[in-house]
Design a protein around this motif. Structure first.
Motif, mmCIF file in Angstrom:
data_model
loop_
_atom_site.group_PDB
_atom_site.id
_atom_site.type_symbol
_atom_site.label_atom_id
_atom_site.label_comp_id
_atom_site.label_asym_id
_atom_site.label_seq_id
_atom_site.Cartn_x
_atom_site.Cartn_y
_atom_site.Cartn_z
ATOM 1 N N ILE A 58 0.815 -1.210 0.000
ATOM 2 C CA ILE A 58 0.000 0.000 0.000
ATOM 3 C C ILE A 58 0.855 1.268 0.000
ATOM 4 O O ILE A 58 0.435 2.313 -0.528
ATOM 5 C CB ILE A 58 -0.968 0.007 1.209
ATOM 6 N N GLU A 59 2.074 1.199 0.554
ATOM 7 C CA GLU A 59 2.884 2.418 0.604
ATOM 8 C C GLU A 59 3.289 2.891 -0.785
ATOM 9 O O GLU A 59 3.615 4.070 -0.978
ATOM 10 C CB GLU A 59 4.125 2.243 1.491
ATOM 11 N N LYS A 60 3.264 2.007 -1.784
ATOM 12 C CA LYS A 60 3.549 2.447 -3.146
ATOM 13 C C LYS A 60 2.453 3.387 -3.642
ATOM 14 O O LYS A 60 2.736 4.433 -4.236
ATOM 15 C CB LYS A 60 3.676 1.235 -4.070
ATOM 16 N N ALA A 61 1.214 3.008 -3.400
ATOM 17 C CA ALA A 61 0.097 3.886 -3.778
ATOM 18 C C ALA A 61 0.147 5.195 -3.008
ATOM 19 O O ALA A 61 -0.141 6.270 -3.555
ATOM 20 C CB ALA A 61 -1.230 3.172 -3.533
ATOM 21 N N GLN A 62 0.534 5.131 -1.748
ATOM 22 C CA GLN A 62 0.620 6.344 -0.937
ATOM 23 C C GLN A 62 1.693 7.290 -1.469
ATOM 24 O O GLN A 62 1.500 8.517 -1.517
ATOM 25 C CB GLN A 62 0.900 5.964 0.518
ATOM 26 N N LEU A 63 2.829 6.747 -1.868
ATOM 27 C CA LEU A 63 3.888 7.574 -2.451
ATOM 28 C C LEU A 63 3.410 8.227 -3.750
ATOM 29 O O LEU A 63 3.668 9.412 -4.001
ATOM 30 C CB LEU A 63 5.127 6.721 -2.723
ATOM 31 N N LEU A 64 2.725 7.450 -4.576
ATOM 32 C CA LEU A 64 2.213 7.995 -5.834
ATOM 33 C C LEU A 64 1.275 9.171 -5.588
ATOM 34 O O LEU A 64 1.341 10.192 -6.280
ATOM 35 C CB LEU A 64 1.473 6.895 -6.603
ATOM 36 N N GLU A 65 0.423 9.016 -4.605
ATOM 37 C CA GLU A 65 -0.519 10.098 -4.290
ATOM 38 C C GLU A 65 0.211 11.339 -3.794
ATOM 39 O O GLU A 65 -0.182 12.469 -4.102
ATOM 40 C CB GLU A 65 -1.527 9.603 -3.256
#
Length: 415
Positions: free
Chosen positions: A145-152
């Protein structure tokens, strides 16, 4: 002027000439010249924005693996790129190629689209923000999930979709391609474009590494390299670097590092795309049955396929010299080993590369130089690969091995 005054003037002139002569000698001294040159290099080393920080990453000696094998095992520290992975290279290269071809123009409301397991998306979002584009990333919902958080945080639109086969129209890559086309059709200005990066199939992916990563490895090792080891996601890094090294370093051997659930190792070693975990009724998860993210496939991308060529009656030739199949358990244990022994906090794809490099070093014997890629850090794997409870639930106890003898020896030579 009396004779005494003439003598004073002459003495002063002689002193001035002597000082000037000594100054010229002092300026010309080698240490002085080196100091001046070093200052010039520092003055000229200012990076032009984020793009100027990408590439030219250092090679680091992995001490514990080197000392255990008698080889020099070196890691190309790609996780030190500003976006945190080797994907920064292709993000910048592909966007700049699109600009040169007129497919993208900054500050027009244009948007970059890509389907990715995370790292390429993060790199694209960073480059898009720096260059004046929007970014829309489609990724499988089972990624950390932290990948999506970084993208955001980079301002990208993140669309998470259920994992499914590439032949399914709802596969993350196919959805990204469709979104780019929809975006372009919706434009009424004539300037706003949706650009689909297509990292898995565009040959520019491998070309980026052929032009940058490969030459850097040759330069940093002085061409003294016996083997290169790397995994394959899109196939761009291993294809680009392998093509470069095979042209520039006589006798170099190149090996694939492949996670469990991927069929690429069998494709390289035996010519058949097959993975034992893909047998009917044995698959636990979609696409590739591994907790390692970003590498391993059960199809040939255009980039990886460039490593194969027809060889007449003898069948198919491959530029790779063999492949190492790496279990999830060994990947988890290698990550914990490197943290404990070397202070290296690495992600899952880096871990399988290091397991494979250890195997290659053992097979070649002491005195060889093996280069691999530390493609990602552990920071974007905290809720999966570096979550002890998560990996234990998938049958991989998160223990640090007592010695490197506990790792499987699984290198197979092509043939």
């Amino acid at each position: 002027m009396d004779s005494r005054s003439h003598m004073c003037v002459a003495a002063a002139a002689a002193a001035a000439i002597a000082v000037a002569a000594w100054y010229q000698i002092w300026v010309a001294l080698p240490w002085r010249r080196r100091r001046h040159q070093a200052g010039s290099e520092r003055a000229g080393s200012v990076a032009h924005g984020v793009a100027g920080l990408i590439g030219n990453t250092p090679l680091v000696r992995i001490n514990s693996l080197s000392e255990a094998t008698g080889c020099e095992i070196l890691g190309k520290a790609e996780y030190l790129n500003p976006g945190g992975s080797s994907k920064d290279r292709i993000a910048l290269y592909l966007v700049e190629q699109a600009e040169a071809a007129g497919a993208l123009e900054p500050h027009t409301g244009s948007c970059i689209f890509e389907g990715t397991s995370g790292s390429t998306g993060i790199s694209l979002a960073m480059v898009a923000r720096a260059k004046g584009y929007n970014c829309h990333i489609v990724m499988p919902s089972d990624q950390a999930i932290e990948k999506a958080q970084l993208l955001e945080r980079y301002g990208a639109v993140v669309e998470r979709v259920a994992p499914c086969s590439i032949v399914d129209r709802n596969n993350f890559v196919n959805v990204a391609r469709r979104r780019a086309a929809e975006f372009t059709r919706s434009d009424t200005t004539g300037r706003r474009r949706g650009f689909f990066v297509d990292q898995f199939e565009t040959p520019l992916n491998a070309q980026a590494h052929f032009e940058t990563t490969g030459p850097e490895v040759v330069r940093q090792t002085g061409g003294r390299i016996d083997a290169f080891v790397h995994g394959s996601g899109t196939g761009g890094t291993i294809a680009g670097v392998t093509h470069c090294l095979k042209q520039r370093v006589p006798g170099v051997r190149c090996y694939l590092a492949d996670p469990q659930g991927s069929g690429l190792a069998n494709r390289v070693n035996h010519g058949v795309m097959f993975a034992a975990t893909e047998r009917e009724g044995t698959r636990r998860r979609q696409q590739v049955d591994t907790l390692v993210e970003g590498v391993g496939l059960n199809r040939l991308t255009r980039n990886f396929a460039s490593l194969f060529r027809r060889a007449g009656a003898d069948g198919e030739a491959c530029l790779l010299d063999g492949a190492v199949a790496v279990s999830d358990q060994d990947a988890v244990r290698m990550a914990r080993w490197l943290m404990a022994a070397d202070g290296l906090f690495l992600g899952s794809s880096s871990a399988i590369n290091c397991v494979a490099a250890l195997n290659v070093a053992r097979a070649l014997g002491p005195g060889h130089t093996i280069v691999t890629v530390l493609a990602d850090g552990g920071q974007r794997h905290l809720t999966k690969f570096w979550d002890d409870e998560a990996v234990a639930a998938l049958g991989c106890p998160p223990v640090t091995p007592a010695s490197l003898d506990e790792f499987d020896q699984t290198l197979e030579r092509r043939g």
